[in-house]
Write a protein that holds these residues in place. Structure first.
Motif, PDB file in Angstrom:
ATOM      1  N   THR A 115      85.757  22.585  59.827  1.00 38.53           N
ATOM      2  CA  THR A 115      84.302  22.689  59.593  1.00 38.53           C
ATOM      3  C   THR A 115      83.779  23.963  60.561  1.00 38.53           C
ATOM      4  N   ASP A 166      81.329  25.880  63.225  1.00 39.19           N
ATOM      5  CA  ASP A 166      80.588  25.242  64.332  1.00 39.19           C
ATOM      6  C   ASP A 166      80.352  26.434  65.080  1.00 39.19           C
ATOM      7  N   SER A 181      84.603  25.557  56.218  1.00 40.02           N
ATOM      8  CA  SER A 181      83.726  24.759  55.319  1.00 40.02           C
ATOM      9  C   SER A 181      82.376  24.726  56.221  1.00 40.02           C
ATOM     10  N   GLY A 217      80.393  22.097  55.489  1.00 40.08           N
ATOM     11  CA  GLY A 217      79.960  20.735  55.578  1.00 40.08           C
ATOM     12  C   GLY A 217      80.686  20.031  54.383  1.00 40.08           C
ATOM     13  N   ASP A 218      80.506  18.751  54.507  1.00 39.26           N
ATOM     14  CA  ASP A 218      81.317  17.840  53.504  1.00 39.26           C
ATOM     15  C   ASP A 218      80.365  17.519  52.220  1.00 39.26           C
TER      16      ASP A 218
END
Length: 246
Positions: free
Chosen positions: A100, A102, A139, A141-142
């Protein structure tokens, strides 16, 4: 113009995509756009479809083993990746299975000479391309997007604003969400009263230390309530001396 007054070339983003016309998009606006105009960073696109080898310019095919959707071909995408090899920075594949993205990663990418951002479509890219290229999967986000272009713009927006000279007020970056593992404190501006709601009195006091303390306390409170994961990390950093007050 070179970066930070050195002999280094401007930080360069190279986007490998089926939709080069999608760039710069919103990146051409606001701070990122002004930085682009001033050559504080550069943006290049590489059209993956330009490496297709048949008369139909096919870039995808059905997956081995069956299943829904199409997969981007390794011979086409691989050729595009090879063509980008001389562009600066690591190769990043925007993927829901990646680590993810950040703020820490944004700072890390800002220290690179640039980034090569590989945007997938359909069901994704043949795994062999990722193995051969050593692409780093990231990524935002999910959730599932139609392709990597939107994700690439998110990454670039977060990274570009960290580059030297892009933000007008260099100090403002240190007060934003996720810096020091805290969410940002609330902001207020004129008028001092709106629909019966007043600005907190401390912000009108002119007492800079009290304002700083109030902002820190509000940032801590918001982080503890909304993001316990960040809060625990913040407490641990403070415990080990990695997070200074102020």
């Amino acid at each position: 113009m070179t970066r930070a007054g050195t002999d280094r070339q401007p930080w360069t983003a190279t986007v490998l995509t089926l939709f080069p016309e999608a760039f710069p998009g919103l990146l051409g606006s606001s701070l990122a756009g002004k930085g682009l105009e001033r050559d504080l960073w550069r943006l290049e696109t590489l059209d993956i479809r330009g490496f297709a080898r048949d008369k139909h310019r096919s870039v995808d095919d059905t997956p081995f083993g069956g299943g829904a959707g199409m997969v981007m071909r390794p011979d086409v995408v691989g050729a595009a990746v090879e063509a980008s090899a001389e562009s600066p920075g690591p190769l990043v594949y925007l993927s829901p299975r990646g680590r993810t993205f950040d703020q820490a990663m944004a700072r890390e990418f800002a220290e690179e000479p640039g980034l090569r951002l590989l945007c997938g479509r359909y069901e994704g890219i043949d795994e062999r391309v990722l193995e051969a290229s050593g692409a780093r999967e990231v990524s935002i986000g999910d959730y599932v997007l139609s392709g990597g272009e939107v994700a690439a713009q998110v990454v670039l927006d977060a990274v570009v604003r960290l580059l030297p000279g892009v933000m007008g007020n260099e100090a403002s970056g240190g007060d934003e969400s996720f810096e020091g593992d805290l969410l940002e404190y609330p902001h207020y501006t004129r008028p001092a009263e709106w629909q019966g709601r007043s600005v907190p009195e401390v912000l009108l006091s002119g007492h800079h230390e009290r304002v700083r303390q109030w902002r820190r306390a509000r940032a801590e409170d918001i982080t503890e309530r909304r993001r316990p994961d960040l809060w625990h990390r913040y407490l641990e950093r403070r415990r080990t001396g990695g997070n200074e007050e102020g």
